[in-house]
Design a protein around this motif. Structure first.
Motif, PDB file in Angstrom:
ATOM      1  N   ASP A 210       0.861  -1.191   0.000  1.00  0.00           N
ATOM      2  CA  ASP A 210       0.000   0.000   0.000  1.00  0.00           C
ATOM      3  C   ASP A 210       0.893   1.235   0.000  1.00  0.00           C
ATOM      4  N   ASP A 211       0.887   1.940  -1.097  1.00  0.00           N
ATOM      5  CA  ASP A 211       1.681   3.157  -1.252  1.00  0.00           C
ATOM      6  C   ASP A 211       1.014   3.971  -2.350  1.00  0.00           C
ATOM      7  N   GLU A 212       0.812   5.236  -2.093  1.00  0.00           N
ATOM      8  CA  GLU A 212       0.089   6.064  -3.071  1.00  0.00           C
ATOM      9  C   GLU A 212       0.822   6.144  -4.407  1.00  0.00           C
ATOM     10  N   ARG A 213       2.125   5.834  -4.416  1.00  0.00           N
ATOM     11  CA  ARG A 213       2.892   5.841  -5.670  1.00  0.00           C
ATOM     12  C   ARG A 213       2.842   4.497  -6.389  1.00  0.00           C
ATOM     13  N   ASN A 214       2.273   3.488  -5.741  1.00  0.00           N
ATOM     14  CA  ASN A 214       2.248   2.139  -6.304  1.00  0.00           C
ATOM     15  C   ASN A 214       1.133   2.020  -7.341  1.00  0.00           C
ATOM     16  N   ILE A 215       1.493   2.122  -8.600  1.00  0.00           N
ATOM     17  CA  ILE A 215       0.500   2.089  -9.677  1.00  0.00           C
ATOM     18  C   ILE A 215      -0.204   0.737  -9.759  1.00  0.00           C
ATOM     19  N   PHE A 216       0.463  -0.318  -9.327  1.00  0.00           N
ATOM     20  CA  PHE A 216      -0.140  -1.654  -9.392  1.00  0.00           C
ATOM     21  C   PHE A 216      -1.245  -1.803  -8.347  1.00  0.00           C
ATOM     22  N   LYS A 217      -0.943  -1.436  -7.120  1.00  0.00           N
ATOM     23  CA  LYS A 217      -1.936  -1.559  -6.050  1.00  0.00           C
ATOM     24  C   LYS A 217      -3.099  -0.595  -6.280  1.00  0.00           C
ATOM     25  N   ASN A 218      -2.789   0.584  -6.804  1.00  0.00           N
ATOM     26  CA  ASN A 218      -3.855   1.547  -7.095  1.00  0.00           C
ATOM     27  C   ASN A 218      -4.805   1.006  -8.153  1.00  0.00           C
ATOM     28  N   SER A 219      -4.238   0.376  -9.175  1.00  0.00           N
ATOM     29  CA  SER A 219      -5.072  -0.214 -10.226  1.00  0.00           C
ATOM     30  C   SER A 219      -5.884  -1.387  -9.680  1.00  0.00           C
ATOM     31  N   TYR A 220      -5.254  -2.178  -8.837  1.00  0.00           N
ATOM     32  CA  TYR A 220      -5.960  -3.314  -8.212  1.00  0.00           C
ATOM     33  C   TYR A 220      -7.174  -2.827  -7.429  1.00  0.00           C
ATOM     34  N   LYS A 221      -6.999  -1.758  -6.664  1.00  0.00           N
ATOM     35  CA  LYS A 221      -8.088  -1.247  -5.833  1.00  0.00           C
ATOM     36  C   LYS A 221      -9.199  -0.618  -6.670  1.00  0.00           C
ATOM     37  N   SER A 222      -8.807   0.137  -7.670  1.00  0.00           N
ATOM     38  CA  SER A 222      -9.814   0.878  -8.441  1.00  0.00           C
ATOM     39  C   SER A 222     -10.452   0.053  -9.548  1.00  0.00           C
ATOM     40  N   ASN A 223      -9.711  -0.930 -10.073  1.00  0.00           N
ATOM     41  CA  ASN A 223     -10.215  -1.698 -11.211  1.00  0.00           C
ATOM     42  C   ASN A 223     -10.613  -3.129 -10.837  1.00  0.00           C
ATOM     43  N   CYS A 224      -9.687  -3.880 -10.277  1.00  0.00           N
ATOM     44  CA  CYS A 224      -9.961  -5.300  -9.989  1.00  0.00           C
ATOM     45  C   CYS A 224     -11.111  -5.480  -9.002  1.00  0.00           C
ATOM     46  N   GLN A 225     -11.093  -4.719  -7.944  1.00  0.00           N
ATOM     47  CA  GLN A 225     -12.092  -4.932  -6.904  1.00  0.00           C
ATOM     48  C   GLN A 225     -13.492  -4.514  -7.338  1.00  0.00           C
ATOM     49  N   ASN A 226     -13.595  -3.746  -8.411  1.00  0.00           N
ATOM     50  CA  ASN A 226     -14.901  -3.313  -8.910  1.00  0.00           C
ATOM     51  C   ASN A 226     -15.307  -4.020 -10.200  1.00  0.00           C
ATOM     52  N   CYS A 227     -14.575  -5.073 -10.533  1.00  0.00           N
ATOM     53  CA  CYS A 227     -14.830  -5.786 -11.784  1.00  0.00           C
ATOM     54  C   CYS A 227     -15.752  -6.974 -11.519  1.00  0.00           C
ATOM     55  N   ASP A 228     -16.773  -7.151 -12.361  1.00  0.00           N
ATOM     56  CA  ASP A 228     -17.767  -8.206 -12.151  1.00  0.00           C
ATOM     57  C   ASP A 228     -17.189  -9.605 -12.284  1.00  0.00           C
ATOM     58  N   ILE A 229     -16.076  -9.768 -12.992  1.00  0.00           N
ATOM     59  CA  ILE A 229     -15.511 -11.101 -13.190  1.00  0.00           C
ATOM     60  C   ILE A 229     -14.275 -11.327 -12.321  1.00  0.00           C
ATOM     61  N   ASN A 230     -14.084 -10.467 -11.322  1.00  0.00           N
ATOM     62  CA  ASN A 230     -12.879 -10.573 -10.498  1.00  0.00           C
ATOM     63  C   ASN A 230     -12.820 -11.877  -9.716  1.00  0.00           C
ATOM     64  N   TYR A 231     -13.976 -12.496  -9.456  1.00  0.00           N
ATOM     65  CA  TYR A 231     -14.030 -13.725  -8.677  1.00  0.00           C
ATOM     66  C   TYR A 231     -13.222 -14.844  -9.330  1.00  0.00           C
ATOM     67  N   LYS A 232     -13.195 -14.875 -10.649  1.00  0.00           N
ATOM     68  CA  LYS A 232     -12.483 -15.952 -11.336  1.00  0.00           C
ATOM     69  C   LYS A 232     -11.390 -15.440 -12.269  1.00  0.00           C
ATOM     70  N   CYS A 233     -10.906 -14.232 -12.009  1.00  0.00           N
ATOM     71  CA  CYS A 233      -9.830 -13.673 -12.829  1.00  0.00           C
ATOM     72  C   CYS A 233      -8.477 -14.169 -12.314  1.00  0.00           C
ATOM     73  N   PRO A 234      -7.736 -14.964 -13.089  1.00  0.00           N
ATOM     74  CA  PRO A 234      -6.437 -15.469 -12.631  1.00  0.00           C
ATOM     75  C   PRO A 234      -5.431 -14.359 -12.341  1.00  0.00           C
ATOM     76  N   ILE A 235      -5.513 -13.265 -13.082  1.00  0.00           N
ATOM     77  CA  ILE A 235      -4.561 -12.165 -12.867  1.00  0.00           C
ATOM     78  C   ILE A 235      -4.768 -11.568 -11.482  1.00  0.00           C
ATOM     79  N   LYS A 236      -6.010 -11.287 -11.148  1.00  0.00           N
ATOM     80  CA  LYS A 236      -6.316 -10.729  -9.824  1.00  0.00           C
ATOM     81  C   LYS A 236      -5.938 -11.714  -8.719  1.00  0.00           C
ATOM     82  N   ILE A 237      -6.294 -12.982  -8.903  1.00  0.00           N
ATOM     83  CA  ILE A 237      -6.009 -13.997  -7.883  1.00  0.00           C
ATOM     84  C   ILE A 237      -4.503 -14.184  -7.705  1.00  0.00           C
TER      85      ILE A 237
END
Length: 597
Positions: A210-237
């Motif tokens: 968790d770091d405001e400069r971390n583009i990966f974690k920021n994308s995970y929070k804003s995109n992955c966690q709000n994605c309807d298929i995140n439950y079975k997305c291998p990239i997110k998992i």
């Protein structure tokens, strides 16, 4: 609704093909600045640069090492973060390159270093940082220009920069030459408990923390966690798995194991690319975002298993040297009675999920964990398949995934570790700190392997190779060897950051004190431990370890063969034993039968 933005867009910055992967000494991007991880070599180099910048005399700083070990990255980092200090120096990077088509890299180096040749060095006040590979440095000081650089050559030889041993690179104000050797530093450190890598851990943390400069974690929070298929997305998992401490720790362990066993050179670029391969399967890498979402939305169980991180690690040896090495230590190839029993149990049980739950730490909040923890999910997936063969293939895939996951998220560990490797790493630590008590068994074990190299002989004897290999006669001599500990240096550090990555073991003759040493890496160590336990080396072994064969030939000359040899004659089921003795006082040989068995 499926989110059109995706974590993979940011993850692709980790790929070696990304523009972010290219090292440029004149620029240091914001992304690189965030991803920069401090290493011990950085502090030592900066200390040398800072002190040299204040000196009134000329200073040539040799930044030595191998290809891809981070020399360019750290110099670029200094240039970006300490411009006032670095501005005192000229920088020549990539010494294998030539500025002009008609000149070789050696010619270019002669031009670059003209202020530091024997005629000019005392009259110059130039300051130069030279990033140079050890091979290029060796070629230059032995080149046609060596007569002009005798001082530099003497410095390199005195400091043993090109030797295997660790060199003292402390700053010397009175010297015009300074150096640091990146090859003395490793991607891992040694402790009594096990090998560790703070560097790799810090790199992984840069990607998942968790770091405001971390583009990966920021994308995970804003995109992955709000994605309807995140439950079975291998990239997110897979990304979430990288956050787990047990996964991170074991990933570092297997990476170090590959470095030790295969002598891998893991650059920062290759490490970042490796982490990308850990998270993103090739099947997903080749799709645009829209295709990716459609594929994941309809992903089958078999496809999902192929995209999970353990499959990415062990089933894609073609992608990189790291993955090629990992394929060689795939836990599904482990030999263990406990593992065999588990595999049999998984093939016959109706409660596969129960076995999975007993051995794996499963949270149960995504498709992977549902698949591993719920029998009805497994049964539903089996029912989707048309044939028994397809169902059996699914079970085999689940079992392989289970075995691989057990080393990363174990509840009950199947203990699939390579015991010889762990033993070697402990010996490496004890040898490097000079712990005599803890390396006594090491010297004893290697000594047994030396005596058994040409086949087992009676106690205190070693077989001699005479003429062509044949089955009837075996010739041996007495050989009294003692461990030679003259190269052992005591180091009381609990964690070793600079160390010799192989064991340099020596033995000497009790009679004349002559000694010989042999460099033992993991692969030779593994072979010697097998020989100690009864294995007989074949032609390939002797071809692959020619240095050890030469060592054995030298060692044999320390025996009693000039005074007496023993001959064993096998005839059918019987064995006759003889001794040939040279009686020096009478200048003749005596051949007689013995009663030894």
């Amino acid at each position: 609704m499926i989110n059109n933005n995706c974590l993979i867009d940011e993850l692709k910055k980790l790929k070696e093909s990304s523009k972010e992967a290219v090292e440029n000494i004149t620029s240091f991007s914001e992304f690189k600045n965030y991803m920069h991880v401090k290493r011990n070599v950085q502090d030592e180099l900066f200390n040398i640069i800072e002190k040299s910048s204040k000196s009134n005399s000329s200073k040539l700083i040799l930044v030595c090492g191998g290809v891809g070990d981070g020399k360019s990255h750290i110099i670029s980092y200094f240039k970006n973060n300490y411009p006032d200090i670095i501005s005192e120096f000229e920088i020549h990077n990539d010494a294998t390159e030539s500025f002009e088509p008609g000149k070789t890299s050696i010619d270019t180096l002669n031009d670059v270093l003209k202020d530091f040749n024997d005629d000019n060095i005392l009259h110059s006040n130039k300051k130069l940082i030279l990033a140079i590979n050890l091979g290029a440095l060796s070629n230059f000081i032995d080149s046609k220009y060596q007569e002009n650089f005798k001082n530099l050559k003497q410095y390199v030889e005195d400091k043993k920069i090109l030797d295997v041993d660790i060199s003292d690179n402390s700053y010397e104000e009175e010297s015009n030459f300074q150096f640091i050797n990146f090859s003395d530093y490793h991607i891992y450190s040694l402790t009594e408990e096990k090998a560790k890598s703070q560097y790799v851990e810090d790199i992984i943390n840069k990607i998942v923390q968790d770091d405001e400069r971390n583009i990966f974690k920021n994308s995970y929070k804003s995109n992955c966690q709000n994605c309807d298929i995140n439950y079975k997305c291998p990239i997110k998992i897979n990304y979430e798995m990288l956050m787990k401490e047990s996964v991170k720790e074991k990933l570092i362990d297997v990476l170090i194991e590959c470095v030790v066993k295969d002598k891998l050179i893991v650059s920062t670029r290759s490490l970042l690319n490796f982490i990308y391969d850990f998270i993103v399967n090739t099947e997903l890498d080749n799709k645009n975002n829209e295709e990716l979402k459609v594929y994941i939305d309809k992903i089958s169980c078999e496809q999902f298993i192929k995209c999970i991180f353990v499959s990415n690690l062990f089933e894609h040896r073609e992608l990189s040297q790291i993955l090629n090495s990992l394929n060689k230590i795939d836990p599904i190839n482990s030999i263990s009675e406990d593992l065999d029993n588990i595999i049999i149990k998984l093939n016959i049980t109706e409660d596969i999920a129960g076995v999975f739950n007993s051995y794996l730490n499963i949270d149960g909040n995504n498709y992977l964990e549902s698949l591993m923890s719920k029998n009805d999910v497994i049964e539903d997936e089996k029912m989707k398949l048309k044939t028994k063969t397809e169902q059996n293939y699914l079970i085999d895939s689940l079992i392989n995934m289970f075995i691989r996951l057990n080393i990363f998220i174990p509840r009950e560990n199947l203990n699939l570790n390579d015991k010889i490797y762990l033993e070697y790493m402990k010996n490496l630590y004890y040898w490097n700190i000079g712990d005599i008590d803890n390396i006594e068994n090491l010297y004893s074990d290697v000594k047994v392997a030396i005596y058994n190299w040409n086949g087992e002989a009676l106690d205190g004897r070693i077989n001699i190779s005479v003429g062509k290999n044949q089955m009837r006669y075996k010739i041996s001599q007495k050989l009294n060897l003692e461990a030679d500990l003259s190269n052992i240096k005591v180091n009381e550090s609990e964690e070793l950051l600079k160390f010799n990555p192989s064991l340099i073991i020596g033995y000497e003759s009790e009679e004349n004190g002559i000694n010989y040493k042999i460099d033992i890496d993991f692969n030779l160590y593994e072979l010697l431990m097998r020989i100690k336990n009864g294995y007989r080396p074949n032609k390939n072994d002797k071809y692959n370890y020619i240095n050890f064969v030469e060592f054995i030939n030298k060692i044999q000359k320390l025996g009693s063969q000039n005074k007496e040899i023993y001959i064993e004659d096998k005839q059918g089921l019987g064995v006759s034993n003889y001794k040939l003795v040279y009686k020096q006082a009478f200048g003749r040989f005596e051949f007689k039968s013995t009663n030894e068995v």
